[in-house]
Design an enzyme around this catalytic site. Structure first.
Site, PDB file in Angstrom:
ATOM      1  N   ASP A   1       0.908  -1.141   0.000  1.00 48.09           N
ATOM      2  CA  ASP A   1       0.000   0.000   0.000  1.00 48.09           C
ATOM      3  C   ASP A   1       0.949   1.193   0.000  1.00 48.09           C
ATOM      4  O   ASP A   1       1.580   1.488   1.026  1.00 48.09           O
ATOM      5  CB  ASP A   1      -0.872   0.003   1.264  1.00 48.09           C
ATOM      6  CG  ASP A   1      -1.829   1.178   1.266  1.00 48.09           C
ATOM      7  OD1 ASP A   1      -1.414   2.270   0.850  1.00 48.09           O
ATOM      8  OD2 ASP A   1      -2.986   1.014   1.664  1.00 48.09           O
ATOM      9  N   HIS A   2       1.086   1.852  -1.145  1.00 54.36           N
ATOM     10  CA  HIS A   2       2.204   2.802  -1.252  1.00 54.36           C
ATOM     11  C   HIS A   2       2.069   3.986  -0.295  1.00 54.36           C
ATOM     12  O   HIS A   2       3.044   4.673  -0.012  1.00 54.36           O
ATOM     13  CB  HIS A   2       2.430   3.242  -2.702  1.00 54.36           C
ATOM     14  CG  HIS A   2       1.460   4.257  -3.218  1.00 54.36           C
ATOM     15  ND1 HIS A   2       0.208   3.930  -3.662  1.00 54.36           N
ATOM     16  CD2 HIS A   2       1.564   5.609  -3.349  1.00 54.36           C
ATOM     17  CE1 HIS A   2      -0.420   5.025  -4.053  1.00 54.36           C
ATOM     18  NE2 HIS A   2       0.379   6.057  -3.866  1.00 54.36           N
TER      19      HIS A   2
ATOM     20  N   HIS B   1      -5.697   2.886   1.336  1.00 51.50           N
ATOM     21  CA  HIS B   1      -4.890   4.035   1.781  1.00 51.50           C
ATOM     22  C   HIS B   1      -5.497   4.748   2.997  1.00 51.50           C
ATOM     23  O   HIS B   1      -4.806   5.015   3.982  1.00 51.50           O
ATOM     24  CB  HIS B   1      -4.749   5.055   0.656  1.00 51.50           C
ATOM     25  CG  HIS B   1      -4.162   4.484  -0.619  1.00 51.50           C
ATOM     26  ND1 HIS B   1      -3.215   3.501  -0.622  1.00 51.50           N
ATOM     27  CD2 HIS B   1      -4.406   4.769  -1.920  1.00 51.50           C
ATOM     28  CE1 HIS B   1      -2.893   3.202  -1.879  1.00 51.50           C
ATOM     29  NE2 HIS B   1      -3.603   3.952  -2.684  1.00 51.50           N
TER      30      HIS B   1
HETATM   31  C1  BG6 Z   1      -3.688   4.600  -6.243  1.00 48.77           C
HETATM   32  C2  BG6 Z   1      -5.073   4.684  -6.810  1.00 48.77           C
HETATM   33  O1  BG6 Z   1      -3.603   3.538  -5.344  1.00 48.77           O
HETATM   34  O2  BG6 Z   1      -3.383   5.807  -5.563  1.00 48.77           O
HETATM   35  C3  BG6 Z   1      -5.196   5.874  -7.741  1.00 48.77           C
HETATM   36  O3  BG6 Z   1      -5.356   3.487  -7.527  1.00 48.77           O
HETATM   37  C4  BG6 Z   1      -4.772   7.138  -7.045  1.00 48.77           C
HETATM   38  O4  BG6 Z   1      -6.513   6.010  -8.245  1.00 48.77           O
HETATM   39  C5  BG6 Z   1      -3.399   6.949  -6.403  1.00 48.77           C
HETATM   40  O5  BG6 Z   1      -4.730   8.187  -7.996  1.00 48.77           O
HETATM   41  C6  BG6 Z   1      -3.043   8.146  -5.549  1.00 48.77           C
HETATM   42  O6  BG6 Z   1      -1.708   8.039  -5.144  1.00 48.77           O
HETATM   43  P1  BG6 Z   1      -0.850   9.341  -4.842  1.00 48.77           P
HETATM   44  O7  BG6 Z   1       0.444   8.811  -4.335  1.00 48.77           O
HETATM   45  O8  BG6 Z   1      -0.734  10.088  -6.136  1.00 48.77           O
HETATM   46  O9  BG6 Z   1      -1.615  10.122  -3.833  1.00 48.77           O
END
Ligand code: BG6
Length: 493
Positions: A184-185, A247
């Site tokens: 989960d980045h 997230h």
């Molecule tokens: C991803 C989603 O996990 O996270 C995307 O699938 C979203 O829809 C993205 O745009 C958002 O990541 P960040 O790091 O740009 O906030």
């Protein structure tokens, strides 16, 4: 998270190496780690793609993309050094003999480097291929050493609770839980990690961190972008599953968890699961009371006209997919009883801004209550992105001859301290190379998170929202989301 762990020689095998994620995030992350001297001394990246290609062509393609997507530019020497570690390998995801050939390739590389290094499999592919790949990895004995071999899996992990359980069981046939790194980045973001340091590295906040002092918690992840080229995927997903299930719930866990006894990964993950378990489950008839969905229509973002969701490529003209979700959660435990946790996320909102607000309660009795002073209750804001800071808002006396109070902010600015902040993928890949699972999702965490959103997910799937589109691109979401918090006398910060 643990500095003491050692980087062992590793072969990284990327399934989907010609895809978007590899181009934008994975290769740049490995490259930045390489420049920083954080890659193992001996490493190979085996890039798997369907088409025929040469090493030379593929390496040049990687370097061209590094110019666009890498945080650090590096020097021509860095590029040539890095690309010499990349091997392109033509591979068909669904063909048994392709995995046998891959096995041979990996053994050849091991021989060439004189060691059987760790193997890190990265599945940067559509979720429907996970089963196939996992079965083939097992049949071809590609990951035969539980102490050395790991697999990284991108979200979405399943599409509901049942499918997540099935996927966990399936992966369990090939890998031990300790070998599975579910990404989960958001957990790799610097400011999200800082919540742990901020909460448990100080003595002054923790005594206040509970229902006695905190009135509400808000978590907003607002995006300016729409669905871009991912229409087909997004139609099947929607904001609740794309963002809240993972997230936003993970951020909520970091804010709400009990202090872990140590930084040991099992310990931290246990405390997060406790939070997910304590989130109050609602019944189907309560969904509209606790959750709001939205879909953007046409609007204006930064002065430019912007299409509605139903006009985007690959989207049904009568789509019922939500591009905005807001939910009010309650945690039934001693610390958080009766404190609402409001979370919201949306696409094509007014601005890109992710932040957490801890709203403290007003004073029970104020010395200044009889005067004209307007006292704002204390507030702590943790900006996740694009600003990366922590702000404590409090009242002070305005300098001058009369006693006038004004709210001020005390700010810790991450950028001012370190302009050169690593990207989430750099942090996560380094942790995976080191074999530290803390920032990754354990099977029970994922299943529990699916359980938290289950009722809302089912209700939204089965009942069409006839008000869609109900917010304009470039706004802060549907009116109902304001109502959700207003009912308790709150408003979105
Ligand atoms: C991803 C989603 O996990 O996270 C995307 O699938 C979203 O829809 C993205 O745009 C958002 O990541 P960040 O790091 O740009 O906030």
């Amino acid at each position: 998270m643990s500095e003491e762990k050692v980087l062992h020689p590793t072969t990284i095998i990327i399934f989907g190496a010609t895809g978007d994620l590899a181009k934008r995030k994975l290769f740049p992350a490995f490259y930045n780690l390489y420049i920083d001297g954080r890659m193992p001394e001996q490493f190979n990246i085996v890039a798997l793609g369907r088409s025929e290609n040469t090493n030379k062509n593929f390496r040049n393609y990687v370097v061209e993309n590094l110019e666009n997507f890498s945080r650090k530019k590096g020097t021509p020497k860095d590029w040539s050094g890095f690309k010499s570690h990349i091997t392109y390998f033509q591979h068909q995801l669904d063909q048994e003999d392709s995995y046998q050939a891959l096995n041979q390739k990996l053994e050849d590389l091991d021989k060439a480097y004189g060691t059987r290094g760790n193997r890190l499999f990265y599945l940067s592919i559509a979720p429907n291929f996970i089963t196939t790949i996992s079965n083939h990895i097992k049949n071809a004995s590609l990951a035969s050493d539980p102490a050395k071999d790991r697999i990284i899996i991108e979200k979405p992990f399943g599409h509901d609770k049942q499918s997540a359980i099935e996927l966990n069981n399936l992966l369990g046939e090939t890998f031990e839980e300790e070998q599975i790194y579910r990404i989960d980045h958001y957990l790799g973001k610097e400011t999200v990690q800082n919540i742990l340091a901020f909460r448990f590295g100080n003595s002054i906040y923790e005594p206040l961190w509970n229902h006695n002092y905190i009135e509400s918690v808000q978590i907003t992840v607002a995006e300016e972008v729409g669905v871009e080229t991912r229409g087909a995927f997004y139609e099947q997903t929607g904001a609740l599953i794309d963002m809240v299930q993972n997230h936003l719930l993970q951020i909520l866990c970091m804010v709400a968890m009990e202090p872990p006894a140590s930084l040991e990964s099992g310990e931290i993950r246990d405390r997060k699961v406790d939070v997910l378990k304590s989130i109050r489950r609602i019944s189907a008839d309560q969904v509209s009371h606790y959750a709001v969905r939205g879909q953007y229509g046409p609007g204006i973002i930064n002065g430019v006209e912007s299409k509605g969701y139903r006009q985007e490529n690959g989207i049904a003209p009568d789509s019922n997919t939500e591009t905005f979700a807001a939910v009010k959660f309650y945690l039934d435990n001693e610390r958080w009883q009766d404190v609402p946790f409001y979370v919201r996320t949306g696409k094509k909102m007014k601005e890109k801004h992710s932040y957490i607000t801890i709203q403290f309660k007003p004073l029970p009795h104020s010395t200044f209550s009889n005067s004209s002073h307007h006292l704002s209750a204390n507030r702590l804001i943790i900006n996740i992105q694009p600003m990366m800071d922590i702000r404590l808002q409090f009242m002070t006396k305005k300098p001058g001859l009369s006693l006038v109070l004004e709210p001020v902010e005390m700010i810790f600015d991450n950028f001012a301290c370190q302009e050169d902040t690593p990207e989430a993928y750099e942090t996560l890949l380094l942790e995976a190379l080191l074999g530290d699972l803390t920032l990754f999702m354990r099977s029970d965490q994922v299943e529990e998170a699916w359980d938290v959103v289950k009722t809302i997910q089912e209700s939204w799937k089965n009942n069409k929202d006839t008000s869609f589109p109900n917010y304009a691109a470039g706004s802060w979401g549907p009116e109902d989301s304001m109502e959700l918090v207003k009912r308790q006398g709150h408003k979105w910060v």
